[in-house]
Scaffold this motif. Structure first.
Motif, mmCIF file in Angstrom:
data_model
loop_
_atom_site.group_PDB
_atom_site.id
_atom_site.type_symbol
_atom_site.label_atom_id
_atom_site.label_comp_id
_atom_site.label_asym_id
_atom_site.label_seq_id
_atom_site.Cartn_x
_atom_site.Cartn_y
_atom_site.Cartn_z
ATOM 1 N N GLY A 1 0.797 -1.223 0.000
ATOM 2 C CA GLY A 1 0.000 0.000 0.000
ATOM 3 C C GLY A 1 0.827 1.268 0.000
ATOM 4 N N GLY A 2 2.156 1.135 -0.023
ATOM 5 C CA GLY A 2 3.009 2.305 -0.123
ATOM 6 C C GLY A 2 3.278 2.985 1.205
ATOM 7 N N ILE A 3 3.857 4.170 1.115
ATOM 8 C CA ILE A 3 4.235 4.931 2.309
ATOM 9 C C ILE A 3 3.006 5.236 3.157
ATOM 10 N N GLY A 4 3.161 5.073 4.468
ATOM 11 C CA GLY A 4 2.080 5.405 5.388
ATOM 12 C C GLY A 4 1.290 4.211 5.868
ATOM 13 N N SER A 5 1.321 3.108 5.108
ATOM 14 C CA SER A 5 0.559 1.933 5.524
ATOM 15 C C SER A 5 1.240 1.210 6.677
ATOM 16 N N ASN A 6 2.571 1.266 6.692
ATOM 17 C CA ASN A 6 3.400 0.567 7.678
ATOM 18 C C ASN A 6 3.108 -0.935 7.702
ATOM 19 N N LYS A 7 2.696 -1.475 6.559
ATOM 20 C CA LYS A 7 2.436 -2.908 6.418
ATOM 21 C C LYS A 7 3.448 -3.515 5.458
#
Length: 291
Positions: A133-139
């Motif tokens: 999911g890209g930057i910010g998802s932290n997954k």
């Protein structure tokens, strides 16, 4: 549309109009004098210069300057040392970075700009960030160790093919959790990566290393600003690092450290590399003999 009773596609547009306090002839001179007295460089940049491309309240915002620390991409000279670092992640993102260490030789960027860095300056020249999911998802991507090892080597092969580097990067520091046994009888993450030819060294995670790492980064950022001593730079192709590093928040309980609840995987990777110090020719020879 309430009037036509029909579904319609609409387009909404907006434009940002730059304005300066200098254009407002009705401003009280006392207000302008107050602006001139602002000490915080970020507030001065925004309120006086009208430049809102700022980062405030973070761990390095008082030193970070994108016009200095972000540099155009260049082909690394063959006599420079190049290695990699890793912050491992499966359910959370992994972060791989490639670093070139200057020997004091001048280089030319793609745009023709001549660049020179003091010997020992570290420049992040590439990145591979694995986040769902890209930057910010932290997954994380939950990629297997062997597959990540192959991807790292494939990335390096492309850099070699395109001339960004002229030799295979040497093994750099990785999160020491890759040495841990996940299940009894299972090979470690490190061993699984070594089986496909991707090697790593242990990182410095001694007591106080997190605080020391942040101070090292701050010292190098300041050296870059002052053009004195061993600095730290990032080439403009490292988009994730460029987005995440400047916004790192401090730990509210320990201001000398980064908040571990933040998306700090890029930071951990950089910290491992900075704490590894400068490379020597012996490091490269030892690695080549071991591999």
């Amino acid at each position: 549309n309430p009037r036509t009773k029909q579904d319609e596609d609409v387009t909404r547009s907006q434009v940002a109009i730059f304005g300066s306090w200098r254009e407002n002839i009705y401003l009280d001179p006392v207000y302008v004098a107050q602006l001139e007295q602002i000490k915080d460089k970020n507030k001065r940049k925004a309120w006086l210069a009208g430049d809102w491309n700022i980062v405030a309240g973070g761990a390095i915002d008082d030193l970070w300057d994108e016009t200095i620390h972000i540099i155009p991409r260049f082909k690394v000279p063959k006599n420079w040392k190049v290695d990699r670092a890793l912050d491992w992640g499966s359910s959370t993102p992994f972060s791989v970075g490639w670093f070139a260490e200057s020997n004091g030789e001048e280089v030319e960027a793609l745009n023709g700009t001549k660049l020179w860095f003091p010997r020992g300056t570290i420049i992040q020249i590439a990145e591979f960030y694995g986040a769902e999911g890209g930057i910010g998802s932290n997954k994380g991507l939950r990629m297997s160790a062997a597959n990540l090892g192959r991807k790292v080597l494939e990335y390096e092969a492309k850099m070699l093919e395109n001339g960004w580097i002229s030799k295979q990067p040497i093994a750099g520091p990785a999160d020491n959790q890759i040495d841990n046994n996940i299940d009894e009888g299972e090979e470690t993450i490190k061993v699984k990566m070594e089986e496909v030819g991707c090697y790593w060294k242990r990182s410095n995670k001694n007591k106080g290393s997190r605080e020391n790492g942040l101070q090292l980064l701050r010292d190098r950022l300041e050296a870059s600003v002052n053009r004195e001593g061993m600095g730290f730079y990032i080439t403009d192709n490292c988009k994730v690092t460029k987005a995440l590093l400047p916004t790192l928040p401090r730990d509210s309980d320990n201001p000398d450290d980064i908040d571990t609840e933040a998306e700090d995987h890029i930071w951990d990777m950089i910290r491992f590399r900075l704490l590894a110090g400068t490379r020597t020719l012996a490091d490269e020879v030892d690695f080549e003999m071991a591999s």
